[in-house]
Design a protein around this motif. Structure first.
Motif, PDB file in Angstrom:
ATOM      1  N   HIS A  68       0.732  -1.205  -0.065  1.00 30.87           N
ATOM      2  CA  HIS A  68       0.092   0.102  -0.043  1.00 30.87           C
ATOM      3  C   HIS A  68       0.912   1.289   0.055  1.00 30.87           C
ATOM      4  O   HIS A  68       0.394   2.327   0.082  1.00 30.87           O
ATOM      5  CB  HIS A  68      -1.160   0.183   1.271  1.00 30.87           C
ATOM      6  CG  HIS A  68      -2.167  -0.814   0.996  1.00 30.87           C
ATOM      7  ND1 HIS A  68      -3.099  -0.438   0.347  1.00 30.87           N
ATOM      8  CD2 HIS A  68      -2.543  -2.107   1.313  1.00 30.87           C
ATOM      9  CE1 HIS A  68      -4.352  -1.245   0.465  1.00 30.87           C
ATOM     10  NE2 HIS A  68      -3.810  -2.477   0.878  1.00 30.87           N
ATOM     11  N   SER A  92      -3.860   0.395  -3.179  1.00 27.00           N
ATOM     12  CA  SER A  92      -3.193  -0.870  -3.342  1.00 27.00           C
ATOM     13  C   SER A  92      -2.222  -0.744  -4.692  1.00 27.00           C
ATOM     14  O   SER A  92      -2.495  -0.051  -5.410  1.00 27.00           O
ATOM     15  CB  SER A  92      -4.234  -1.712  -3.634  1.00 27.00           C
ATOM     16  OG  SER A  92      -4.764  -1.497  -4.653  1.00 27.00           O
ATOM     17  N   HIS A 128      -1.182  -7.076  -5.350  1.00 28.29           N
ATOM     18  CA  HIS A 128      -2.231  -6.451  -4.762  1.00 28.29           C
ATOM     19  C   HIS A 128      -3.270  -5.763  -5.292  1.00 28.29           C
ATOM     20  O   HIS A 128      -4.372  -5.312  -4.844  1.00 28.29           O
ATOM     21  CB  HIS A 128      -1.647  -5.764  -3.385  1.00 28.29           C
ATOM     22  CG  HIS A 128      -2.423  -5.836  -2.135  1.00 28.29           C
ATOM     23  ND1 HIS A 128      -3.013  -6.835  -1.594  1.00 28.29           N
ATOM     24  CD2 HIS A 128      -2.853  -4.587  -1.529  1.00 28.29           C
ATOM     25  CE1 HIS A 128      -3.827  -6.491  -0.893  1.00 28.29           C
ATOM     26  NE2 HIS A 128      -3.594  -5.176  -0.284  1.00 28.29           N
ATOM     27  N   HIS A 137      -7.351  -5.896  -5.694  1.00 27.09           N
ATOM     28  CA  HIS A 137      -8.229  -5.047  -5.200  1.00 27.09           C
ATOM     29  C   HIS A 137      -9.281  -4.574  -6.604  1.00 27.09           C
ATOM     30  O   HIS A 137     -10.273  -4.227  -6.065  1.00 27.09           O
ATOM     31  CB  HIS A 137      -7.646  -3.840  -4.575  1.00 27.09           C
ATOM     32  CG  HIS A 137      -7.391  -3.746  -3.243  1.00 27.09           C
ATOM     33  ND1 HIS A 137      -8.484  -3.552  -2.280  1.00 27.09           N
ATOM     34  CD2 HIS A 137      -6.505  -4.500  -2.298  1.00 27.09           C
ATOM     35  CE1 HIS A 137      -7.893  -3.626  -0.796  1.00 27.09           C
ATOM     36  NE2 HIS A 137      -6.819  -3.988  -0.983  1.00 27.09           N
TER      37      HIS A 137
END
Length: 252
Positions: free
Chosen positions: A174, A187, A203, A207
């Motif tokens: 993140h 993300s 990631h 998302h």
């Protein structure tokens, strides 16, 4: 020395597989289904491979659903946007985990629907007796096989292996990396080819498409767990509940 390296690598990847395949893709997102017998098998597999850092699939599933619903807000169980450093984020995550585990936190019904639950097994796996027992196993292995005391520095990583995996994604994915898809959160993808985290490093992809069985999305990316999912589908161990398997890969 070879025994220590092999032990560390096996613990890293076998426990990470449990977290990604069973806790994340199954418990949290229900990207596929499985019968009760296989569910219990993966509970036991998770306990053996995660050991001292065993996580309840039920609690993990609930926490991860909350993360997706409230990403980068104050209600996110783990967000670099609301914690000053990694240790602060890990501490807040652990408090949330314990509160959910022991019913000290009110959770919306939408987050608890169809999460796998094996009450007494999870309670045992989360006792200090269990965690200390597994920690003793790791220490014993290093005492027997480590060629020098310097290798003992790896023991704490074994003991907190699950949180180490979690912080790599929840903190670094993140803050750093690249973005394939525009989302309403921070993300990012950590790697182009993700061997280190078995696809969890994609990631941003995840998302964007939370329930996909294949976390890789663009040309050149590879999710090492996806071929295992395909094999388990062919063996009828699991059944896909979202989109057809052949439609999982998106190239651009």
């Amino acid at each position: 020395m070879l025994a220590i390296i092999l032990f560390f690598v096996l613990h890293w990847y076998l426990s990470l597989f449990a977290q990604s395949f069973f806790h994340h893709r199954y418990a949290a997102h229900k990207a596929f289904t499985m019968g009760k017998g296989w569910e219990r098998f993966f509970f036991i597999y998770s306990y053996i491979t995660q050991g001292s850092s065993y996580m309840s699939p039920r609690v993990y599933g609930i926490m991860h659903r909350i993360h997706h619903a409230y990403t980068d807000t104050e209600d996110d169980p783990h967000s670099p946007a609301y914690d000053k450093n990694i240790m602060a984020m890990m501490w807040r995550t652990s408090i949330t985990y314990v509160n959910i585990m022991y019913g000290r936190m009110e959770v919306e019904e939408r987050f608890t629907k169809n999460v796998p639950n094996w009450g007494w097994f999870d309670r045992w796996g989360n006792t200090w007796y269990s965690r200390i027992l597994w920690s003793a196993v790791y220490i014993w292995f290093y005492v027997v096989f480590a060629p020098s005391a310097w290798w003992y520095l790896l023991i704490p990583v074994h003991i907190v292996m699950g949180p180490v995996h979690g912080v790599i994604i929840n903190w670094f994915a993140h803050k750093y990396g690249h973005v394939n898809f525009e989302t309403d959160n921070t993300s990012k993808n950590l790697f182009k080819v993700d061997w280190l985290m078995l696809g969890e490093g994609y990631h941003n992809n995840h998302h964007k498409f939370p329930s996909r069985t294949n976390f890789a999305a663009k040309r050149g990316e590879f999710d090492p767990i996806y071929p295992v999912i395909v094999l388990l589908l062919k063996l009828k161990v699991i059944r896909v509940t979202t989109v057809p398997v052949k439609a999982q890969s998106v190239h651009s």
